[in-house]
Design a protein around this motif. Structure first.
Motif, PDB file in Angstrom:
ATOM      1  N   VAL A 168       0.822  -1.215   0.000  1.00 59.09           N
ATOM      2  CA  VAL A 168       0.000   0.000   0.000  1.00 59.09           C
ATOM      3  C   VAL A 168       0.861   1.272   0.000  1.00 59.09           C
ATOM      4  CG1 VAL A 168      -1.658   1.352   1.372  1.00 59.09           C
ATOM      5  CG2 VAL A 168      -2.112  -1.058   0.858  1.00 59.09           C
ATOM      6  N   PRO A 169       1.932   1.357   0.815  1.00 57.33           N
ATOM      7  CA  PRO A 169       2.746   2.580   0.757  1.00 57.33           C
ATOM      8  C   PRO A 169       3.240   2.908  -0.655  1.00 57.33           C
ATOM      9  CG  PRO A 169       3.306   1.331   2.706  1.00 57.33           C
ATOM     10  CD  PRO A 169       2.359   0.475   1.914  1.00 57.33           C
ATOM     11  N   ALA A 170       3.659   1.907  -1.410  1.00 56.53           N
ATOM     12  CA  ALA A 170       4.103   2.158  -2.791  1.00 56.53           C
ATOM     13  C   ALA A 170       2.934   2.586  -3.670  1.00 56.53           C
ATOM     14  CB  ALA A 170       4.764   0.900  -3.361  1.00 56.53           C
ATOM     15  N   ARG A 171       1.765   2.018  -3.429  1.00 58.03           N
ATOM     16  CA  ARG A 171       0.568   2.392  -4.198  1.00 58.03           C
ATOM     17  C   ARG A 171       0.162   3.840  -3.908  1.00 58.03           C
ATOM     18  NH1 ARG A 171      -3.201  -3.039  -3.289  1.00 58.03           N
ATOM     19  NH2 ARG A 171      -1.823  -4.467  -4.419  1.00 58.03           N
ATOM     20  N   LEU A 172       0.352   4.263  -2.663  1.00 54.73           N
ATOM     21  CA  LEU A 172      -0.038   5.636  -2.303  1.00 54.73           C
ATOM     22  C   LEU A 172       0.769   6.662  -3.097  1.00 54.73           C
ATOM     23  CD1 LEU A 172      -0.341   5.228   1.595  1.00 54.73           C
ATOM     24  CD2 LEU A 172      -2.233   5.461  -0.024  1.00 54.73           C
ATOM     25  N   THR A 173       1.977   6.309  -3.495  1.00 55.54           N
ATOM     26  CA  THR A 173       2.782   7.210  -4.324  1.00 55.54           C
ATOM     27  C   THR A 173       2.157   7.348  -5.720  1.00 55.54           C
ATOM     28  OG1 THR A 173       4.746   6.575  -3.084  1.00 55.54           O
ATOM     29  CG2 THR A 173       5.117   7.621  -5.222  1.00 55.54           C
TER      30      THR A 173
ATOM     31  N   GLU B 137       9.024   2.950   4.502  1.00 56.68           N
ATOM     32  CA  GLU B 137       9.681   2.187   3.424  1.00 56.68           C
ATOM     33  C   GLU B 137      10.628   3.103   2.639  1.00 56.68           C
ATOM     34  OE1 GLU B 137       6.461   2.332   4.110  1.00 56.68           O
ATOM     35  OE2 GLU B 137       5.904   0.279   4.622  1.00 56.68           O
ATOM     36  N   ASP B 138      10.239   4.383   2.484  1.00 52.67           N
ATOM     37  CA  ASP B 138      11.097   5.354   1.792  1.00 52.67           C
ATOM     38  C   ASP B 138      12.331   5.646   2.639  1.00 52.67           C
ATOM     39  OD1 ASP B 138       9.228   5.754  -0.365  1.00 52.67           O
ATOM     40  OD2 ASP B 138       8.019   6.957   1.004  1.00 52.67           O
ATOM     41  N   LEU B 139      12.110   5.813   3.944  1.00 49.99           N
ATOM     42  CA  LEU B 139      13.233   6.144   4.829  1.00 49.99           C
ATOM     43  C   LEU B 139      14.206   4.965   4.953  1.00 49.99           C
ATOM     44  CD1 LEU B 139      11.501   8.265   7.611  1.00 49.99           C
ATOM     45  CD2 LEU B 139      12.697   9.009   5.544  1.00 49.99           C
TER      46      LEU B 139
ATOM     47  N   ILE C  15      13.489  15.221   1.471  1.00 48.83           N
ATOM     48  CA  ILE C  15      12.873  13.896   1.500  1.00 48.83           C
ATOM     49  C   ILE C  15      11.664  14.010   2.413  1.00 48.83           C
ATOM     50  CG2 ILE C  15      13.199  11.491   2.204  1.00 48.83           C
ATOM     51  CD1 ILE C  15      16.188  11.964   1.275  1.00 48.83           C
ATOM     52  N   GLY C  16      10.501  14.058   1.801  1.00 45.87           N
ATOM     53  CA  GLY C  16       9.291  14.249   2.595  1.00 45.87           C
ATOM     54  C   GLY C  16       8.062  14.314   1.724  1.00 45.87           C
ATOM     55  N   SER C  17       6.943  14.743   2.321  1.00 43.51           N
ATOM     56  CA  SER C  17       5.649  14.976   1.666  1.00 43.51           C
ATOM     57  C   SER C  17       4.775  13.724   1.630  1.00 43.51           C
ATOM     58  CB  SER C  17       5.803  15.524   0.247  1.00 43.51           C
ATOM     59  OG  SER C  17       5.905  14.465  -0.680  1.00 43.51           O
ATOM     60  N   CYS C  18       3.516  13.943   1.244  1.00 41.85           N
ATOM     61  CA  CYS C  18       2.549  12.841   1.131  1.00 41.85           C
ATOM     62  C   CYS C  18       2.906  11.882   0.007  1.00 41.85           C
ATOM     63  CB  CYS C  18       1.139  13.393   0.949  1.00 41.85           C
ATOM     64  SG  CYS C  18       0.984  14.692  -0.298  1.00 41.85           S
ATOM     65  N   THR C  19       3.842  12.268  -0.853  1.00 39.97           N
ATOM     66  CA  THR C  19       4.223  11.390  -1.959  1.00 39.97           C
ATOM     67  C   THR C  19       5.189  10.293  -1.495  1.00 39.97           C
ATOM     68  OG1 THR C  19       4.204  13.401  -3.274  1.00 39.97           O
ATOM     69  CG2 THR C  19       4.963  11.423  -4.368  1.00 39.97           C
ATOM     70  N   ASN C  20       6.172  10.673  -0.733  1.00 38.61           N
ATOM     71  CA  ASN C  20       7.294   9.762  -0.467  1.00 38.61           C
ATOM     72  C   ASN C  20       7.992  10.008   0.855  1.00 38.61           C
ATOM     73  OD1 ASN C  20       8.109   9.447  -3.852  1.00 38.61           O
ATOM     74  ND2 ASN C  20       8.025   7.702  -2.490  1.00 38.61           N
TER      75      ASN C  20
ATOM     76  N   GLU D 142      18.156  28.673  -6.708  1.00 43.87           N
ATOM     77  CA  GLU D 142      18.622  27.459  -6.030  1.00 43.87           C
ATOM     78  C   GLU D 142      17.987  26.225  -6.669  1.00 43.87           C
ATOM     79  OE1 GLU D 142      19.936  28.885  -1.598  1.00 43.87           O
ATOM     80  OE2 GLU D 142      17.934  28.045  -1.800  1.00 43.87           O
ATOM     81  N   VAL D 143      18.700  25.108  -6.522  1.00 40.82           N
ATOM     82  CA  VAL D 143      18.232  23.839  -7.076  1.00 40.82           C
ATOM     83  C   VAL D 143      17.877  22.899  -5.923  1.00 40.82           C
ATOM     84  CG1 VAL D 143      18.925  21.769  -8.357  1.00 40.82           C
ATOM     85  CG2 VAL D 143      19.536  24.042  -9.227  1.00 40.82           C
ATOM     86  N   CYS D 144      16.685  22.318  -6.008  1.00 46.07           N
ATOM     87  CA  CYS D 144      16.252  21.357  -4.990  1.00 46.07           C
ATOM     88  C   CYS D 144      15.857  20.058  -5.664  1.00 46.07           C
ATOM     89  CB  CYS D 144      15.055  21.926  -4.222  1.00 46.07           C
ATOM     90  SG  CYS D 144      14.430  20.822  -2.942  1.00 46.07           S
ATOM     91  N   VAL D 145      16.355  18.935  -5.111  1.00 50.32           N
ATOM     92  CA  VAL D 145      15.830  17.634  -5.513  1.00 50.32           C
ATOM     93  C   VAL D 145      14.845  17.223  -4.431  1.00 50.32           C
ATOM     94  CG1 VAL D 145      16.332  15.228  -6.046  1.00 50.32           C
ATOM     95  CG2 VAL D 145      17.961  17.006  -6.690  1.00 50.32           C
ATOM     96  N   SER D 146      13.603  17.019  -4.819  1.00 51.20           N
ATOM     97  CA  SER D 146      12.537  16.789  -3.844  1.00 51.20           C
ATOM     98  C   SER D 146      11.791  15.507  -4.163  1.00 51.20           C
ATOM     99  CB  SER D 146      11.574  17.979  -3.874  1.00 51.20           C
ATOM    100  OG  SER D 146      10.480  17.733  -3.033  1.00 51.20           O
ATOM    101  N   THR D 147      11.390  14.805  -3.099  1.00 51.85           N
ATOM    102  CA  THR D 147      10.579  13.587  -3.301  1.00 51.85           C
ATOM    103  C   THR D 147       9.092  13.911  -3.349  1.00 51.85           C
ATOM    104  OG1 THR D 147      10.345  13.133  -0.936  1.00 51.85           O
ATOM    105  CG2 THR D 147      12.297  12.227  -2.041  1.00 51.85           C
ATOM    106  N   SER D 148       8.752  15.199  -3.380  1.00 54.60           N
ATOM    107  CA  SER D 148       7.344  15.602  -3.352  1.00 54.60           C
ATOM    108  C   SER D 148       6.728  15.507  -4.736  1.00 54.60           C
ATOM    109  CB  SER D 148       7.242  17.015  -2.769  1.00 54.60           C
ATOM    110  OG  SER D 148       7.960  17.921  -3.578  1.00 54.60           O
ATOM    111  N   ASN D 149       5.651  16.231  -4.956  1.00 57.39           N
ATOM    112  CA  ASN D 149       4.843  15.993  -6.158  1.00 57.39           C
ATOM    113  C   ASN D 149       4.708  17.179  -7.100  1.00 57.39           C
ATOM    114  OD1 ASN D 149       3.062  17.586  -4.539  1.00 57.39           O
ATOM    115  ND2 ASN D 149       2.536  15.699  -3.469  1.00 57.39           N
ATOM    116  N   ARG D 150       5.228  18.334  -6.722  1.00 51.44           N
ATOM    117  CA  ARG D 150       4.905  19.521  -7.524  1.00 51.44           C
ATOM    118  C   ARG D 150       6.177  20.329  -7.760  1.00 51.44           C
ATOM    119  NH1 ARG D 150      -0.750  21.314  -5.445  1.00 51.44           N
ATOM    120  NH2 ARG D 150      -1.539  19.749  -6.894  1.00 51.44           N
ATOM    121  N   ASN D 151       6.514  20.575  -9.041  1.00 51.23           N
ATOM    122  CA  ASN D 151       7.738  21.311  -9.358  1.00 51.23           C
ATOM    123  C   ASN D 151       7.444  22.658 -10.009  1.00 51.23           C
ATOM    124  OD1 ASN D 151       6.784  20.196 -11.734  1.00 51.23           O
ATOM    125  ND2 ASN D 151       8.748  19.419 -12.436  1.00 51.23           N
TER     126      ASN D 151
END
Lengths: 164, 417
Positions: free
Chosen positions: B201-206, B302-304, B293-298, B371-380
């Motif tokens: 389910v955690p992977a599906r939520l992504t 399991e991500d951590l 590394i955060g957000s409702c996406t990831n 600045e440049v950010c690599v983010s595990t979130s959902n919106r760029n």
């Protein structure tokens, strides 16, 4: 005038998250397009149009975007298509959103929108542009938004929305 | 009448068999509004009602800016708290709304309204969880109902074994590349196929979370044994009826993805469908200022776990800011118990309290010009995390973690043990 924008104008561009920490609609109108089109908030006039491409209002569900546009006293937002939550918010608030092919519209063109006959005329170019306004959008715009509609008719009137 | 999974859930909530295109007034199982959207729901609510329809079915989490970073935000939160107290609704401070709802509240087959665009997330549990604005939330809190046009479904079938270094985030970025930012506007995306069935389910939520970026009204995975296992892990075993699209149900579109040759993917700013393999960006040697590394996406445990394996015993690249924001109190506790938090702090990262963190640019890691950010979130989007000239690249936790090691956007495959 017409404030022309491209495709995928998202709610972060309309009211950036850092500026929408208020429930005062006038404050929000002052933040409308504050970074993306900084002159908008000072120069927008009642009766102006926002004209855009596809997927206008995509992104966050924040109703502040629709509130800020409504309190900029636009005649309407005209776009090729709208993102779902934004369109729903606009319906609820009575912010008139019109679906049309906007390619031929320039910022200086004089537009005439007649919602009774559902006609949009570009007077500058002497051209009629076909438009679509869903019945519920039109009716709730005329009612001054869904809350006014429910206040007048009671919560059970939710069941009547289908008939629009 | 053959029905899609979504048509079945809508039918169960309006008392008649419906199909795509029908207009319905449906009963809701739950209504959510958070510390930003709930503030705007108060005025319309009190114009049409005095009491909420059922305080047990209204959920008010503070997550978008909690703990409050400013007086203005504190004012909004105080107004919401007063409303919640009057209505007998507890305010919950336990992390990102979608994560907390997935852990505690969402059951397969539910119909839920959330005043947040990433509400489709909960569909990873086999529910329909739909995003709306504040006025819709106000009406729903007053009546327990909302109107819907029953949507068409796009079925996305995923097959093939994911290569090492690729995760469900990489899969959904590949889907977004194909679908575009409005390819699923007004539609439900149903994820199916052997790869999705193999995802927990955690992977599906992504997958379901990112569907919001394609315009989807909701996204859903048919509930199964993975769902049952997740509910049990979260201490709420629930009996649910089998629920899936009929074999001859009508889909508007069907897309197929074979992911056996997939490479780690990254979405370049400022669009979600601007996706390329990470290796392509790596060759450009893009220097990174911040990794989020955060957000409702990831940011589930399991991500951590993936991040921990890559960071254990190492140090963050000098000068780079690494921020880890667990998605919920539960995830935070799991990370503490497993020793991840200590490792992350030793690595040089900041571990912040559960919530949305810097994803929406309001606090906890706001970006400056260019600045440049690599983010595990959902919106760029431009300006999403701060300055409109900052650049947000969206990727998996593994790609974000690898980039924090090297200081440039980095393909994680050679760092994933």
């Amino acid at each position: 005038m017409n404030w022309k924008f491209g495709d995928n104008i998202n709610t972060d561009l309309i009211t950036p998250g850092r500026y929408n920490i208020t429930t005062d609609p006038r404050e929000l109108a002052k933040a409308c397009f504050i970074e993306y089109r900084p002159e908008f908030r000072q120069q927008v006039q009642p009766g102006d149009f926002v004209v855009a491409g596809h997927n206008f209002g995509c992104g966050s569900s924040r109703e502040t975007a629709a509130v800020a546009l409504k309190h900029s006293h636009l005649r309407a937002v005209i776009a090729k298509s709208f993102a779902r939550i934004f369109f729903r918010n606009a319906i609820n608030l009575g912010l008139l959103c019109v679906i049309a092919d906007t390619d031929s519209i320039e910022e200086s063109d004089r537009l005439e929108l007649d919602i009774r006959t559902q006609a949009l005329r570009n007077a500058t170019r002497d051209r009629t542009i076909p438009i679509e306004i869903p019945g519920m959008m039109l009716r709730l715009h005329q009612e001054g938004g869904i809350i006014n509609f429910l206040k007048r008719n009671g919560l059970s009137a939710l069941a009547d929305l289908e008939k629009f | 009448m053959a029905q899609t999974l979504a048509e079945k859930i809508f039918s169960n909530h309006c008392g008649r068999a419906v199909r795509a295109g029908d207009f319905i007034l449906a009963d809701l199982d739950l209504v959510m509004a958070h510390d930003t959207t709930c503030a705007w729901a108060l005025e319309p609510f009190y114009q049409i009602a005095e009491r909420v329809f059922d305080p047990q079915k209204v959920f008010i989490p503070f997550d978008h800016a909690f703990p409050s970073p400013s007086v203005a935000m504190s004012k909004l939160q105080s107004q919401i708290r007063k409303f919640a107290d009057e209505q007998g609704i507890p305010v919950v401070y336990d992390g990102v709304c979608h994560q907390v709802m997935s852990e505690r509240l969402i059951n397969p087959g539910n119909l839920i309204l959330g005043a947040d665009s990433h509400s489709p997330t909960g569909g990873g549990l086999g529910a329909l969880t739909i995003g709306v604005g504040s006025t819709d939330a106000a009406i729903a809190m007053a009546t327990g109902k909302s109107w819907f046009r029953v949507p068409q479904t796009i079925r996305v079938t995923v097959s093939g074994d994911l290569p090492s270094g690729c995760y469900s985030k990489d899969v959904v970025l590949a889907v977004a590349k194909e679908m575009g930012p409005d390819g699923a506007n007004y539609r439900v995306i149903e994820y199916a196929g052997p790869t999705v069935e193999g995802f927990n389910v955690p992977a599906r939520l992504t997958l379901t979370n990112m569907s919001a970026e394609m315009g989807a009204k909701a996204a859903v995975v048919a509930p199964d044994d993975q769902t049952r296992a997740y509910l049990e892990e979260n201490d709420r075993p629930v009996d649910f009826e089998p629920l899936r699209s009929d074999a001859d149900a009508s889909f508007e579109r069907e897309l197929h993805f074979d992911v056996s040759e997939l490479k780690p993917m990254i979405a370049r700013p400022p669009d979600i469908d601007n996706d390329v393999p990470v290796e392509q960006v790596e060759s450009e040697r893009v220097a990174v200022d911040q990794v989020f590394i955060g957000s409702c996406t990831n940011c589930r445990i399991e991500d951590l776990e993936v991040v921990h394996r890559m960071w254990k015993g190492k140090r963050v690249k000098e000068g780079l800011r690494a921020i880890v924001t667990p998605a919920s109190r539960r995830v935070y506790l799991q990370a503490l118990q497993r020793g991840y938090v200590e490792e992350f702090v030793n690595f040089g990262a900041v571990v912040s309290s559960p919530g949305c963190g810097p994803c929406l640019g309001r606090s906890g890691g706001v970006l400056y010009d260019n600045e440049v950010c690599v983010s595990t979130s959902n919106r760029n989007f431009e300006g999403r995390m701060g300055s409109p000239t900052a650049k947000i690249f969206l990727a998996s936790p593994a790609t974000a973690a690898a980039s924090a090691l090297t200081g440039i956007i980095t393909d994680p495959r050679r760092y994933v043990a």
